[in-house]
Design a protein around this motif. Sequence first.
Motif, PDB file in Angstrom:
ATOM      1  N   LEU A 173     -65.398   8.767   0.542  1.00  0.00           N
ATOM      2  CA  LEU A 173     -64.701   9.325  -0.616  1.00  0.00           C
ATOM      3  C   LEU A 173     -65.580  10.337  -1.359  1.00  0.00           C
ATOM      4  N   GLY A 174     -66.865  10.048  -1.454  1.00  0.00           N
ATOM      5  CA  GLY A 174     -67.785  10.976  -2.104  1.00  0.00           C
ATOM      6  C   GLY A 174     -67.883  12.288  -1.345  1.00  0.00           C
ATOM      7  N   GLU A 183     -74.172  -0.874  -9.730  1.00  0.00           N
ATOM      8  CA  GLU A 183     -73.387  -1.923  -9.084  1.00  0.00           C
ATOM      9  C   GLU A 183     -71.891  -1.746  -9.312  1.00  0.00           C
ATOM     10  N   ASP A 184     -71.502  -1.005 -10.344  1.00  0.00           N
ATOM     11  CA  ASP A 184     -70.079  -0.780 -10.617  1.00  0.00           C
ATOM     12  C   ASP A 184     -69.475   0.069  -9.520  1.00  0.00           C
ATOM     13  N   LYS A 185     -68.331  -0.369  -9.038  1.00  0.00           N
ATOM     14  CA  LYS A 185     -67.658   0.391  -7.980  1.00  0.00           C
ATOM     15  C   LYS A 185     -66.921   1.581  -8.600  1.00  0.00           C
ATOM     16  N   PRO A 186     -67.048   2.748  -7.980  1.00  0.00           N
ATOM     17  CA  PRO A 186     -66.340   3.928  -8.484  1.00  0.00           C
ATOM     18  C   PRO A 186     -64.831   3.842  -8.256  1.00  0.00           C
ATOM     19  N   PHE A 187     -64.125   4.864  -8.734  1.00  0.00           N
ATOM     20  CA  PHE A 187     -62.694   5.000  -8.510  1.00  0.00           C
ATOM     21  C   PHE A 187     -62.412   4.950  -7.018  1.00  0.00           C
ATOM     22  N   PRO A 188     -61.444   4.271  -6.520  1.00  0.00           N
ATOM     23  CA  PRO A 188     -60.258   3.704  -7.134  1.00  0.00           C
ATOM     24  C   PRO A 188     -60.409   2.262  -7.593  1.00  0.00           C
ATOM     25  N   LEU A 189     -61.579   1.657  -7.408  1.00  0.00           N
ATOM     26  CA  LEU A 189     -61.775   0.289  -7.882  1.00  0.00           C
ATOM     27  C   LEU A 189     -62.271   0.267  -9.317  1.00  0.00           C
ATOM     28  N   GLY A 190     -62.777   1.352  -9.790  1.00  0.00           N
ATOM     29  CA  GLY A 190     -63.188   1.518 -11.181  1.00  0.00           C
ATOM     30  C   GLY A 190     -62.371   2.651 -11.778  1.00  0.00           C
ATOM     31  N   LYS A 191     -62.769   3.069 -12.967  1.00  0.00           N
ATOM     32  CA  LYS A 191     -62.019   4.169 -13.581  1.00  0.00           C
ATOM     33  C   LYS A 191     -62.598   5.508 -13.150  1.00  0.00           C
ATOM     34  N   TYR A 244     -68.019  -1.404   1.473  1.00  0.00           N
ATOM     35  CA  TYR A 244     -67.746  -0.577   0.294  1.00  0.00           C
ATOM     36  C   TYR A 244     -68.592   0.694   0.314  1.00  0.00           C
ATOM     37  N   MET A 245     -69.841   0.582   0.735  1.00  0.00           N
ATOM     38  CA  MET A 245     -70.725   1.751   0.785  1.00  0.00           C
ATOM     39  C   MET A 245     -70.169   2.809   1.733  1.00  0.00           C
ATOM     40  N   VAL A 246     -69.667   2.378   2.879  1.00  0.00           N
ATOM     41  CA  VAL A 246     -69.091   3.327   3.848  1.00  0.00           C
ATOM     42  C   VAL A 246     -67.856   4.002   3.251  1.00  0.00           C
ATOM     43  N   VAL A 247     -67.012   3.217   2.579  1.00  0.00           N
ATOM     44  CA  VAL A 247     -65.799   3.775   1.969  1.00  0.00           C
ATOM     45  C   VAL A 247     -66.172   4.790   0.892  1.00  0.00           C
ATOM     46  N   PHE A 248     -67.122   4.441   0.019  1.00  0.00           N
ATOM     47  CA  PHE A 248     -67.490   5.353  -1.064  1.00  0.00           C
ATOM     48  C   PHE A 248     -68.306   6.540  -0.559  1.00  0.00           C
ATOM     49  N   TRP A 249     -69.012   6.377   0.540  1.00  0.00           N
ATOM     50  CA  TRP A 249     -69.679   7.523   1.172  1.00  0.00           C
ATOM     51  C   TRP A 249     -68.617   8.526   1.627  1.00  0.00           C
ATOM     52  N   ASN A 281     -65.632  16.435 -13.878  1.00  0.00           N
ATOM     53  CA  ASN A 281     -65.315  15.022 -13.639  1.00  0.00           C
ATOM     54  C   ASN A 281     -65.469  14.674 -12.160  1.00  0.00           C
ATOM     55  N   LEU A 282     -65.072  15.592 -11.297  1.00  0.00           N
ATOM     56  CA  LEU A 282     -65.184  15.368  -9.854  1.00  0.00           C
ATOM     57  C   LEU A 282     -66.647  15.272  -9.423  1.00  0.00           C
ATOM     58  N   VAL A 283     -67.481  16.124  -9.977  1.00  0.00           N
ATOM     59  CA  VAL A 283     -68.914  16.071  -9.663  1.00  0.00           C
ATOM     60  C   VAL A 283     -69.511  14.758 -10.169  1.00  0.00           C
ATOM     61  N   GLN A 284     -69.075  14.285 -11.333  1.00  0.00           N
ATOM     62  CA  GLN A 284     -69.529  12.988 -11.848  1.00  0.00           C
ATOM     63  C   GLN A 284     -69.097  11.867 -10.903  1.00  0.00           C
ATOM     64  N   TYR A 285     -67.900  11.987 -10.355  1.00  0.00           N
ATOM     65  CA  TYR A 285     -67.412  10.991  -9.395  1.00  0.00           C
ATOM     66  C   TYR A 285     -68.275  10.981  -8.135  1.00  0.00           C
ATOM     67  N   VAL A 286     -68.642  12.172  -7.659  1.00  0.00           N
ATOM     68  CA  VAL A 286     -69.526  12.257  -6.487  1.00  0.00           C
ATOM     69  C   VAL A 286     -70.834  11.546  -6.804  1.00  0.00           C
ATOM     70  N   TRP A 287     -71.368  11.769  -8.013  1.00  0.00           N
ATOM     71  CA  TRP A 287     -72.612  11.101  -8.406  1.00  0.00           C
ATOM     72  C   TRP A 287     -72.434   9.585  -8.424  1.00  0.00           C
ATOM     73  N   GLU A 288     -71.307   9.101  -8.963  1.00  0.00           N
ATOM     74  CA  GLU A 288     -71.068   7.659  -9.024  1.00  0.00           C
ATOM     75  C   GLU A 288     -70.980   7.051  -7.620  1.00  0.00           C
ATOM     76  N   CYS A 289     -70.336   7.751  -6.698  1.00  0.00           N
ATOM     77  CA  CYS A 289     -70.263   7.269  -5.312  1.00  0.00           C
ATOM     78  C   CYS A 289     -71.657   7.196  -4.712  1.00  0.00           C
ATOM     79  N   LEU A 290     -72.437   8.246  -4.901  1.00  0.00           N
ATOM     80  CA  LEU A 290     -73.795   8.274  -4.360  1.00  0.00           C
ATOM     81  C   LEU A 290     -74.649   7.186  -5.000  1.00  0.00           C
ATOM     82  N   ALA A 291     -74.531   7.002  -6.300  1.00  0.00           N
ATOM     83  CA  ALA A 291     -75.309   5.980  -6.996  1.00  0.00           C
ATOM     84  C   ALA A 291     -74.971   4.588  -6.473  1.00  0.00           C
TER      85      ALA A 291
END
Length: 110
Positions: free
Chosen positions: A42-43, A94-102, A35-40, A77-87
Amino acid sequence: MSDTSAHSDPQPGASQADGATAAPGRRDLWIRLLYMVVFWFLGNVAFSVAIFLGAIQFVVILVTGDKNEELRSFSRNLVQYVWECLAFVIFAREDKPFPLGKFPSVSGSD
């Protein structure tokens, strides 16, 4: 003969039992790595799109003299998404970002 007694030692059995209980935790950690690789990835894509949108916003301001609020809102919103992926990648959340979260929705104005 001492080799046979070493194989009948009860500690290896206890060690295997400990390893069996630790295996699901390690398995979850390996899944988290995927998941970390995928969100890295996507981020990074979202970061690149945000930079591109910044350039578009610059052109819009240059031509019209005013910000495009829809573009500004989406970019926030996109910058917030980048932050969520990085976090997620750095274990800050621990919450997974979009597309697994909102997809994040940032409100407010600067």
